[in-house]
Motif scaffolding. Sequence first.
Motif, PDB file in Angstrom:
ATOM      1  N   PHE A  57      -0.279  -6.398   5.266  1.00  0.00           N
ATOM      2  CA  PHE A  57      -0.146  -5.148   4.526  1.00  0.00           C
ATOM      3  C   PHE A  57       1.266  -4.617   4.684  1.00  0.00           C
ATOM      4  O   PHE A  57       1.777  -4.493   5.798  1.00  0.00           O
ATOM      5  N   GLU A 104      -5.632   5.140   2.172  1.00  0.00           N
ATOM      6  CA  GLU A 104      -6.563   5.194   3.291  1.00  0.00           C
ATOM      7  C   GLU A 104      -8.023   5.133   2.849  1.00  0.00           C
ATOM      8  O   GLU A 104      -8.858   4.586   3.555  1.00  0.00           O
ATOM      9  N   SER A 161       3.319   5.619   3.616  1.00  0.00           N
ATOM     10  CA  SER A 161       2.180   6.457   3.241  1.00  0.00           C
ATOM     11  C   SER A 161       2.193   7.760   4.032  1.00  0.00           C
ATOM     12  O   SER A 161       2.503   7.781   5.225  1.00  0.00           O
ATOM     13  N   THR A 202      -3.286   5.670   6.031  1.00  0.00           N
ATOM     14  CA  THR A 202      -3.416   4.264   5.658  1.00  0.00           C
ATOM     15  C   THR A 202      -3.104   3.339   6.826  1.00  0.00           C
ATOM     16  O   THR A 202      -3.871   2.424   7.136  1.00  0.00           O
ATOM     17  N   VAL A 203      -1.993   3.559   7.492  1.00  0.00           N
ATOM     18  CA  VAL A 203      -1.572   2.684   8.597  1.00  0.00           C
ATOM     19  C   VAL A 203      -2.579   2.749   9.745  1.00  0.00           C
ATOM     20  O   VAL A 203      -2.937   1.714  10.321  1.00  0.00           O
ATOM     21  N   THR A 219       0.830  -1.207   0.000  1.00  0.00           N
ATOM     22  CA  THR A 219       0.000   0.000   0.000  1.00  0.00           C
ATOM     23  C   THR A 219       0.861   1.251   0.000  1.00  0.00           C
ATOM     24  O   THR A 219       1.964   1.268   0.524  1.00  0.00           O
ATOM     25  N   VAL A 266       0.285  -5.327   9.968  1.00  0.00           N
ATOM     26  CA  VAL A 266       0.802  -4.171   9.237  1.00  0.00           C
ATOM     27  C   VAL A 266       2.289  -4.098   9.452  1.00  0.00           C
ATOM     28  O   VAL A 266       2.777  -4.258  10.535  1.00  0.00           O
ATOM     29  N   ASP A 301       3.173  -1.329   4.035  1.00  0.00           N
ATOM     30  CA  ASP A 301       2.972   0.082   3.710  1.00  0.00           C
ATOM     31  C   ASP A 301       4.295   0.727   3.318  1.00  0.00           C
ATOM     32  O   ASP A 301       5.296   0.590   4.018  1.00  0.00           O
TER      33      ASP A 301
END
Length: 92
Positions: free
Chosen positions: A68, A43, A73, A77-78, A39, A92, A70
């Motif tokens: 996920f 979000e 970002s 998003t997180v 990602t 995550v 990340d």
Amino acid sequence: MSLLVTFSLNKAYYLVLFHTMSQLNNMEKSARISVIVPTLNEEGNVANLVKRIDAALKLSLIKYDLIFIDDHSSDATVAVLQNLSNVYPIQV
């Protein structure tokens, strides 16, 4: 058995996910899969993605984890993923 599914957060992932569902249905019911999702500033999309993956895999009685990754970002998003991890099997 290992299965790697790669997709983006657009309509293309639906084709990949549902195309592979027939293969997954042939797996033992005790099988567990991990779905790895990269990602970046998603979000506004990740909640819907998580809900759709959950619905598809639960329908087939497949146990799963969502992982996920990340890529730094700059949006929330997180935070969204951390909140969703209270309901869904997300790392995550």
